[in-house]
Design a protein around this motif. Sequence first.
Motif, PDB file in Angstrom:
ATOM      1  N   THR A  72       2.686  12.515  21.625  1.00  0.00           N
ATOM      2  CA  THR A  72       3.992  13.019  22.053  1.00  0.00           C
ATOM      3  C   THR A  72       4.792  13.314  20.794  1.00  0.00           C
ATOM      4  N   LYS A  73       6.044  13.687  20.949  1.00  0.00           N
ATOM      5  CA  LYS A  73       6.876  13.948  19.771  1.00  0.00           C
ATOM      6  C   LYS A  73       7.109  12.687  18.947  1.00  0.00           C
ATOM      7  N   LYS A  74       7.027  11.522  19.577  1.00  0.00           N
ATOM      8  CA  LYS A  74       7.324  10.268  18.892  1.00  0.00           C
ATOM      9  C   LYS A  74       6.115   9.378  18.649  1.00  0.00           C
ATOM     10  N   PHE A  75       5.036   9.527  19.400  1.00  0.00           N
ATOM     11  CA  PHE A  75       3.900   8.609  19.324  1.00  0.00           C
ATOM     12  C   PHE A  75       2.664   9.330  18.785  1.00  0.00           C
ATOM     13  N   SER A  76       1.968   8.696  17.797  1.00  0.00           N
ATOM     14  CA  SER A  76       0.805   9.309  17.163  1.00  0.00           C
ATOM     15  C   SER A  76      -0.294   8.280  16.936  1.00  0.00           C
ATOM     16  N   PHE A  77      -1.530   8.781  16.897  1.00  0.00           N
ATOM     17  CA  PHE A  77      -2.696   7.996  16.487  1.00  0.00           C
ATOM     18  C   PHE A  77      -3.102   8.430  15.089  1.00  0.00           C
ATOM     19  N   LEU A  78      -3.600   7.483  14.275  1.00  0.00           N
ATOM     20  CA  LEU A  78      -4.038   7.761  12.905  1.00  0.00           C
ATOM     21  C   LEU A  78      -5.470   7.292  12.718  1.00  0.00           C
ATOM     22  N   ILE A  79      -6.247   8.046  11.939  1.00  0.00           N
ATOM     23  CA  ILE A  79      -7.597   7.628  11.586  1.00  0.00           C
ATOM     24  C   ILE A  79      -7.969   8.291  10.257  1.00  0.00           C
ATOM     25  N   GLY A  80      -8.729   7.560   9.449  1.00  0.00           N
ATOM     26  CA  GLY A  80      -9.189   8.137   8.193  1.00  0.00           C
ATOM     27  C   GLY A  80      -9.621   7.079   7.200  1.00  0.00           C
ATOM     28  N   PRO A  81     -10.132   7.528   6.056  1.00  0.00           N
ATOM     29  CA  PRO A  81     -10.554   6.591   5.028  1.00  0.00           C
ATOM     30  C   PRO A  81      -9.362   6.106   4.194  1.00  0.00           C
ATOM     31  N   LYS A  82      -9.553   4.946   3.585  1.00  0.00           N
ATOM     32  CA  LYS A  82      -8.565   4.391   2.648  1.00  0.00           C
ATOM     33  C   LYS A  82      -9.341   3.832   1.468  1.00  0.00           C
ATOM     34  N   PHE A  83      -8.902   4.155   0.283  1.00  0.00           N
ATOM     35  CA  PHE A  83      -9.544   3.676  -0.937  1.00  0.00           C
ATOM     36  C   PHE A  83      -8.570   2.781  -1.687  1.00  0.00           C
ATOM     37  N   ASP A  84      -9.044   1.611  -2.099  1.00  0.00           N
ATOM     38  CA  ASP A  84      -8.215   0.653  -2.826  1.00  0.00           C
ATOM     39  C   ASP A  84      -8.720   0.482  -4.246  1.00  0.00           C
ATOM     40  N   LEU A  85      -7.786   0.307  -5.138  1.00  0.00           N
ATOM     41  CA  LEU A  85      -8.082  -0.034  -6.521  1.00  0.00           C
ATOM     42  C   LEU A  85      -7.278  -1.280  -6.833  1.00  0.00           C
ATOM     43  N   LEU A  86      -7.951  -2.370  -7.202  1.00  0.00           N
ATOM     44  CA  LEU A  86      -7.284  -3.628  -7.518  1.00  0.00           C
ATOM     45  C   LEU A  86      -7.428  -3.903  -9.011  1.00  0.00           C
ATOM     46  N   ARG A  87      -6.354  -4.329  -9.621  1.00  0.00           N
ATOM     47  CA  ARG A  87      -6.372  -4.745 -11.031  1.00  0.00           C
ATOM     48  C   ARG A  87      -5.881  -6.182 -11.082  1.00  0.00           C
ATOM     49  N   TYR A  88      -6.632  -7.011 -11.814  1.00  0.00           N
ATOM     50  CA  TYR A  88      -6.290  -8.428 -11.819  1.00  0.00           C
ATOM     51  C   TYR A  88      -6.762  -9.071 -13.119  1.00  0.00           C
ATOM     52  N   GLY A  89      -6.219 -10.245 -13.374  1.00  0.00           N
ATOM     53  CA  GLY A  89      -6.612 -11.037 -14.536  1.00  0.00           C
ATOM     54  C   GLY A  89      -5.987 -10.559 -15.829  1.00  0.00           C
ATOM     55  N   ARG A  90      -6.060 -11.411 -16.813  1.00  0.00           N
ATOM     56  CA  ARG A  90      -5.521 -11.083 -18.138  1.00  0.00           C
ATOM     57  C   ARG A  90      -6.279  -9.937 -18.796  1.00  0.00           C
ATOM     58  N   GLU A  91      -7.555  -9.788 -18.439  1.00  0.00           N
ATOM     59  CA  GLU A  91      -8.379  -8.721 -19.008  1.00  0.00           C
ATOM     60  C   GLU A  91      -8.174  -7.405 -18.269  1.00  0.00           C
ATOM     61  N   ASN A  92      -7.309  -7.396 -17.228  1.00  0.00           N
ATOM     62  CA  ASN A  92      -7.045  -6.215 -16.416  1.00  0.00           C
ATOM     63  C   ASN A  92      -8.326  -5.688 -15.776  1.00  0.00           C
ATOM     64  N   LEU A  93      -9.101  -6.587 -15.150  1.00  0.00           N
ATOM     65  CA  LEU A  93     -10.336  -6.221 -14.471  1.00  0.00           C
ATOM     66  C   LEU A  93     -10.027  -5.317 -13.284  1.00  0.00           C
ATOM     67  N   THR A  94     -10.985  -4.493 -12.893  1.00  0.00           N
ATOM     68  CA  THR A  94     -10.783  -3.535 -11.817  1.00  0.00           C
ATOM     69  C   THR A  94     -11.830  -3.734 -10.727  1.00  0.00           C
ATOM     70  N   ALA A  95     -11.409  -3.665  -9.473  1.00  0.00           N
ATOM     71  CA  ALA A  95     -12.314  -3.708  -8.318  1.00  0.00           C
ATOM     72  C   ALA A  95     -11.936  -2.552  -7.395  1.00  0.00           C
ATOM     73  N   LYS A  96     -12.942  -1.918  -6.787  1.00  0.00           N
ATOM     74  CA  LYS A  96     -12.715  -0.779  -5.891  1.00  0.00           C
ATOM     75  C   LYS A  96     -13.254  -1.124  -4.512  1.00  0.00           C
ATOM     76  N   SER A  97     -12.600  -0.602  -3.487  1.00  0.00           N
ATOM     77  CA  SER A  97     -13.030  -0.822  -2.109  1.00  0.00           C
ATOM     78  C   SER A  97     -12.787   0.436  -1.294  1.00  0.00           C
ATOM     79  N   ALA A  98     -13.602   0.617  -0.246  1.00  0.00           N
ATOM     80  CA  ALA A  98     -13.423   1.721   0.691  1.00  0.00           C
ATOM     81  C   ALA A  98     -13.256   1.141   2.093  1.00  0.00           C
TER      82      ALA A  98
END
Length: 148
Positions: A72-98
Amino acid sequence: MKIKIAIAFILFSMNMALCQDKETSNNSNYYKAYFTQIRLTKNFVFQQEMNSRTEVDFKTFEFPLLFKYNVTKKFSFLIGPKFDLLRYGRENLTAKSAYITFGVQYDVSKSSLLYARYNYRLTEEIPIETDYTFGSKSSFNFGTKIKF
């Protein structure tokens, strides 16, 4: 239009202050999100987002690429991929997820909306044990957005 630009400038300035505060204090957490929409047909929209969250011990950058179907004009459904990039630790390590993301959205007004999303991680590895999923392959997001 001038009011919207002024509000956007104020919010951007506040965000920059939080970013600077993060550099000087280890207790600051902040979240920021940007999105654009491209209308494909009358009822289908492609929505690109960039969300970032800074916590004490890690930073998360999320990139959802969502197809939105307007029921409708106000209500919607969403679908799709999402990609994450995480940075952590003192060494600035990187992890990726889909992820695959399913969700609903309700437009409260012309300038604000509510959404709920379910994210399912497609990769087997756990990005980091201290992220917001706590090692689970599933996560939920609930939130609001303001459109300019």
